[in-house]
Write an enzyme that holds these catalytic residues in place. Structure first.
Site, PDB file in Angstrom:
ATOM      1  N   CYS A 100      47.695  27.443  42.866  1.00 38.37           N
ATOM      2  CA  CYS A 100      48.567  27.577  44.256  1.00 38.37           C
ATOM      3  C   CYS A 100      49.948  27.036  44.055  1.00 38.37           C
ATOM      4  O   CYS A 100      50.258  26.495  42.973  1.00 38.37           O
ATOM      5  CB  CYS A 100      47.706  26.396  45.063  1.00 38.37           C
ATOM      6  SG  CYS A 100      46.054  26.571  45.556  1.00 38.37           S
ATOM      7  N   ARG A 150      51.397  31.113  38.671  1.00 39.84           N
ATOM      8  CA  ARG A 150      50.328  30.064  38.732  1.00 39.84           C
ATOM      9  C   ARG A 150      48.842  30.759  39.190  1.00 39.84           C
ATOM     10  O   ARG A 150      48.084  29.982  39.049  1.00 39.84           O
ATOM     11  CB  ARG A 150      50.772  29.145  39.787  1.00 39.84           C
ATOM     12  CG  ARG A 150      52.058  28.425  39.515  1.00 39.84           C
ATOM     13  CD  ARG A 150      52.480  27.585  40.541  1.00 39.84           C
ATOM     14  NE  ARG A 150      51.679  26.451  40.818  1.00 39.84           N
ATOM     15  CZ  ARG A 150      51.913  25.293  40.366  1.00 39.84           C
ATOM     16  NH1 ARG A 150      52.888  24.999  39.302  1.00 39.84           N
ATOM     17  NH2 ARG A 150      51.227  24.269  40.514  1.00 39.84           N
ATOM     18  N   TRP A 171      45.049  29.583  45.903  1.00 39.40           N
ATOM     19  CA  TRP A 171      43.929  29.840  45.006  1.00 39.40           C
ATOM     20  C   TRP A 171      42.701  29.211  45.652  1.00 39.40           C
ATOM     21  O   TRP A 171      42.434  28.130  46.013  1.00 39.40           O
ATOM     22  CB  TRP A 171      44.085  29.383  43.652  1.00 39.40           C
ATOM     23  CG  TRP A 171      43.134  29.805  42.492  1.00 39.40           C
ATOM     24  CD1 TRP A 171      43.235  30.909  41.975  1.00 39.40           C
ATOM     25  CD2 TRP A 171      42.040  29.033  42.141  1.00 39.40           C
ATOM     26  NE1 TRP A 171      42.224  30.997  40.949  1.00 39.40           N
ATOM     27  CE2 TRP A 171      41.317  29.930  41.267  1.00 39.40           C
ATOM     28  CE3 TRP A 171      41.414  27.629  42.431  1.00 39.40           C
ATOM     29  CZ2 TRP A 171      40.359  29.374  40.475  1.00 39.40           C
ATOM     30  CZ3 TRP A 171      40.304  27.296  41.801  1.00 39.40           C
ATOM     31  CH2 TRP A 171      39.821  28.236  40.798  1.00 39.40           C
ATOM     32  N   ASN A 217      48.024  22.037  48.110  1.00 39.88           N
ATOM     33  CA  ASN A 217      47.322  22.238  46.883  1.00 39.88           C
ATOM     34  C   ASN A 217      46.385  21.071  46.520  1.00 39.88           C
ATOM     35  O   ASN A 217      46.756  20.202  46.917  1.00 39.88           O
ATOM     36  CB  ASN A 217      48.528  22.208  45.701  1.00 39.88           C
ATOM     37  CG  ASN A 217      49.437  23.486  45.921  1.00 39.88           C
ATOM     38  OD1 ASN A 217      49.284  24.550  46.692  1.00 39.88           O
ATOM     39  ND2 ASN A 217      50.288  23.470  45.092  1.00 39.88           N
ATOM     40  N   GLY A 218      45.376  21.470  45.930  1.00 44.20           N
ATOM     41  CA  GLY A 218      44.343  20.458  45.510  1.00 44.20           C
ATOM     42  C   GLY A 218      43.008  20.662  46.351  1.00 44.20           C
ATOM     43  O   GLY A 218      42.986  21.617  47.006  1.00 44.20           O
ATOM     44  N   GLU A 263      40.226  32.263  20.257  1.00 47.99           N
ATOM     45  CA  GLU A 263      41.257  32.490  21.152  1.00 47.99           C
ATOM     46  C   GLU A 263      41.640  33.989  21.428  1.00 47.99           C
ATOM     47  O   GLU A 263      41.901  34.314  22.347  1.00 47.99           O
ATOM     48  CB  GLU A 263      42.652  31.765  20.348  1.00 47.99           C
ATOM     49  CG  GLU A 263      43.781  31.945  20.990  1.00 47.99           C
ATOM     50  CD  GLU A 263      43.972  31.586  22.579  1.00 47.99           C
ATOM     51  OE1 GLU A 263      44.829  31.927  23.226  1.00 47.99           O
ATOM     52  OE2 GLU A 263      43.252  30.687  23.073  1.00 47.99           O
ATOM     53  N   LYS A 316      41.563  35.653  25.070  1.00 47.93           N
ATOM     54  CA  LYS A 316      42.692  36.410  25.617  1.00 47.93           C
ATOM     55  C   LYS A 316      42.120  37.690  26.159  1.00 47.93           C
ATOM     56  O   LYS A 316      42.660  38.201  27.162  1.00 47.93           O
ATOM     57  CB  LYS A 316      43.641  36.735  24.413  1.00 47.93           C
ATOM     58  CG  LYS A 316      44.770  35.604  24.176  1.00 47.93           C
ATOM     59  CD  LYS A 316      45.661  35.299  25.058  1.00 47.93           C
ATOM     60  CE  LYS A 316      45.802  33.820  25.571  1.00 47.93           C
ATOM     61  NZ  LYS A 316      44.939  32.942  25.554  1.00 47.93           N
ATOM     62  N   GLU A 357      40.371  37.142  29.530  1.00 47.45           N
ATOM     63  CA  GLU A 357      40.998  36.795  30.445  1.00 47.45           C
ATOM     64  C   GLU A 357      41.731  37.787  31.064  1.00 47.45           C
ATOM     65  O   GLU A 357      42.099  37.912  32.278  1.00 47.45           O
ATOM     66  CB  GLU A 357      42.236  35.743  29.840  1.00 47.45           C
ATOM     67  CG  GLU A 357      41.704  34.382  29.621  1.00 47.45           C
ATOM     68  CD  GLU A 357      42.762  33.238  29.136  1.00 47.45           C
ATOM     69  OE1 GLU A 357      43.212  32.500  29.696  1.00 47.45           O
ATOM     70  OE2 GLU A 357      43.806  33.892  28.220  1.00 47.45           O
ATOM     71  N   HIS A 386      23.065  34.288  12.600  1.00 51.84           N
ATOM     72  CA  HIS A 386      22.076  33.699  13.541  1.00 51.84           C
ATOM     73  C   HIS A 386      22.307  34.056  14.837  1.00 51.84           C
ATOM     74  O   HIS A 386      22.332  33.076  15.950  1.00 51.84           O
ATOM     75  CB  HIS A 386      22.661  32.077  13.064  1.00 51.84           C
ATOM     76  CG  HIS A 386      22.432  31.465  11.953  1.00 51.84           C
ATOM     77  ND1 HIS A 386      21.270  31.121  11.363  1.00 51.84           N
ATOM     78  CD2 HIS A 386      23.272  31.401  10.787  1.00 51.84           C
ATOM     79  CE1 HIS A 386      21.498  30.626   9.919  1.00 51.84           C
ATOM     80  NE2 HIS A 386      22.768  30.940   9.516  1.00 51.84           N
ATOM     81  N   LYS A 424      47.579  29.459  36.137  1.00 49.07           N
ATOM     82  CA  LYS A 424      48.246  28.865  35.084  1.00 49.07           C
ATOM     83  C   LYS A 424      48.197  27.447  34.906  1.00 49.07           C
ATOM     84  O   LYS A 424      47.956  27.177  33.717  1.00 49.07           O
ATOM     85  CB  LYS A 424      49.659  29.256  35.352  1.00 49.07           C
ATOM     86  CG  LYS A 424      50.696  28.945  34.093  1.00 49.07           C
ATOM     87  CD  LYS A 424      50.374  29.890  32.889  1.00 49.07           C
ATOM     88  CE  LYS A 424      51.068  29.429  31.679  1.00 49.07           C
ATOM     89  NZ  LYS A 424      50.587  30.092  30.438  1.00 49.07           N
TER      90      LYS A 424
END
Length: 615
Positions: A2, A27, A75, A101-102, A488, A492, A495, A511, A610
């Site tokens: 947000c 964001r 968001w 926001n929140g 990582e 990426k 995402e 395994h 973000k």
């Protein structure tokens, strides 16, 4: 997560707010809206979609005139992304308008009580509940907006950053924060409100960052008055000079922020160790470490708490701290750490890592660790952020603004800072020889140039991306220091391309994941000369015998993997502990090019934000 923008002053508010919302798009969001006061009434427009959609709709829908306004990118938390649930929200009377926001956790019980009192709700949001709660308090107590906001927020459970104004008092905006960042830009007879400083950087270099449980009444001609929400005590505002500049947050000729930030890594890493790494004198200077050396040297263990990419950087640091400084390390997801009743003592050092410095779960983990008496050290990128203020000491990465939602330079600069700390502690403890210590310093100083060399693989990586862009699954394998890099790399790709990918320790392939391997499965294997090389080569042979497509990340001049792999991407040679700073580069480029070829929004991937300021 947000974005908030607000303006009150002598200029037209609309262009400032619109540009500010565009600056905050990094964001992550799914809808946007703006409310303006034109001297007579509040004009409001909002829509599901991007700021560009809002701009088109708003300019056809309402007058853009007015020197007071607020804007928001949402968001979704409570209620699906749609026009009605988008912010801003009116109160029932239409006098108050709010952005938020929140999350208001007790919104349901508050809403039931307000409905009993005759309030009607148009949206599914907790935000509409909050603005009507403020209105109810204001009306029943017959008080001013600022006091009503304070009383209402004392009834709220959750996290918030809010901006609210009353059309009957168009000379002020009331703002408040708890767990979500909020900055106030101070200009000449004008004020700017934003989630961070980027929306107003060209207008003023002076800003106030609200602390948790603080609210401010921002008035034209009267300045800013800050109070504690709980006890109404006055707070002396601390105005700080911003270090950010406009050029840093523009794309600088690159097609996307992510690509710009990938290519900024040589300079970002250099900036991270500049002034800290004095190779000729064999010295590492970090005030946050030096001032608390006893805490580190007497630590029974180090606990690293982080989320996402920062957690992967923490995993790399586990190898570095244990290998060089011989201190036991545990790496924890902050979101799990805070809820599992962990054993924490005053003999523990907790290192909290976050790019934004606002990650809600990491902040909660910090507060828990402090309550148990542990020493908490922060590693973050954003000066003045919540983690920088909540921790006992810390170190900034100095990476510069990272706008792309998928972190790139945050990862490498976090590893750089953690490496400096580990080397300094190893030297102080005597767990590293003078020769090895100097060798590490020299190699670290060479890393920025070696990253530049690694970036030269871009064209070849793009070719590989074109071959595998349409697959549905990827597997990433690494061992030792490069196991976190495999994690990582997979993150990426997930995402920004939305392709399913998993990172695994190479030896664990047998395994379970080996069952997935066939001629349609690309497997990225990190196989540098330093660290378990022969074992990884054996894993590659196992993949080849099952017809998997092998993309090898190898040290320059490698011949053995080259003879087995379908594609080989070379990176310069360095010592084992620093290889993650190089091997991650082609993986960042691979995810970028695949996502771009699939037509995805590289800088703003769906559903992601973000700065994750809610649980």
């Amino acid at each position: 997560m947000c974005g908030i923008v607000g303006y009150i002053g002598h200029r037209e508010a609309y262009p400032i707010i619109l540009k500010g919302l565009k600056r905050l798009e990094y964001r992550g969001y799914d809808s946007a809206g703006i409310a303006l006061y034109d001297g007579t009434d509040i004009k409001l427009s909002k829509t599901k979609g991007k700021v560009a959609d809002l701009e088109t709709r708003l300019e056809n829908e309402i007058s853009t005139h007015g020197s007071l306004g607020i804007g928001h990118t949402r968001w979704a938390t409570h209620g699906v992304p749609n026009d009605v649930n988008s912010h801003p929200h009116y109160s029932n009377s239409g006098d108050l308008v709010i952005i938020h926001n929140g999350i208001i956790e007790n919104y349901e019980s508050l809403k039931k009580e307000l409905i009993k009192r005759g309030y009607i709700f148009k949206s599914d949001t907790d935000t509409e509940v909050l603005v009507n709660l403020i209105e109810d308090v204001k009306k029943n107590e017959n008080i001013k907006l600022g006091k009503a906001v304070q009383i209402a927020l004392n009834q709220v459970v959750g996290a918030y950053a809010i901006a609210v104004f009353d059309k009957n008092k168009p000379n002020e905006i009331v703002v408040a924060r708890l767990g979500s960042p909020l900055a106030i830009g101070i200009g000449e007879d004008e004020f700017f409100i934003a989630s961070d400083a980027s929306p107003f950087i060209e207008y003023t270099k002076n800003a106030i960052y609200l602390e948790d449980e603080e609210m401010a009444i921002v008035r034209r001609n009267k300045g800013v008055k800050i109070r504690k929400i709980k006890d109404d005590s006055l707070v002396d505002p601390y105005v700080q000079a911003l270090q950010l500049n406009l050029e840093q947050i523009e794309k600088g000729g690159y097609d996307h922020f992510m690509l710009k930030e990938i290519y900024e890594q040589p300079s970002a890493i250099l900036d991270t160790f500049r002034g800290r790494l004095l190779t000729n004198e064999a010295i590492i200077k970090m005030a946050g470490v030096e001032d608390n050396m006893k805490k580190f040297l007497n630590a029974h263990r180090i606990i690293v708490v982080a989320c996402g990419t920062s957690w992967h950087a923490g995993l790399v640091s586990e190898y570095i701290f244990e290998d060089l400084a011989r201190i036991p390390v545990e790496v924890e997801y902050a979101s799990e750490f805070r809820y599992r009743n962990p054993v924490i003592t005053e003999n523990d050092v907790v290192i909290a890592i976050s790019q934004s410095g606002e990650t809600a779960d990491t902040l909660a983990a910090i507060k828990l660790a402090k309550s148990k008496g542990a020493f908490v050290f922060g590693v973050c990128n954003v000066v003045g952020s919540s983690i920088a203020r909540e921790t006992h000491a810390g170190a900034y990465t100095h990476a510069g603004p990272e706008i792309g939602v998928a972190s790139t330079k945050a990862f490498t600069t976090q590893i750089t800072v953690l490496t400096l700390i580990a080397l300094r502690l190893a030297r102080a403890k005597g767990t590293i020889s003078s020769t090895d210590y100097r060798h590490h310093l020299i190699e670290l100083e060479l890393i920025p140039e070696k990253v530049r060399t690694a970036l030269e693989s871009d064209a070849y990586v793009k070719t590989i991306a074109s071959i595998y862009k349409d697959v549905h699954n990827f597997l990433y394998l690494g061992r030792g220091y490069n196991f976190p890099v495999a994690l990582e790399g997979a993150l990426k790709l997930k995402e920004i391309s939305y392709i399913h990918a998993e990172g695994y320790p190479a030896a664990e392939m047998k395994h379970g994941p080996i069952a997935l391997i066939d001629e349609n499965m690309p497997i990225v294997v990190i196989a540098t000369k330093k660290g378990h090389y022969e074992k990884v080569v054996s894993n590659i042979q196992e993949i080849k015998s099952r017809k998997g497509k092998i993309i090898g990340i190898v040290t320059e001049g490698d011949k053995q993997v080259k003879g087995l792999a379908d594609h080989v991407i070379e990176v310069p040679e360095t010592i084992e502990s620093l290889t993650p700073l190089l091997t991650t580069i082609p993986l960042q480029l691979l995810s970028y090019h695949i996502a771009l070829m699939l037509g995805k929004n590289v800088d703003q991937p769906r559903n992601l934000a973000k700065a994750v300021t809610v649980e």
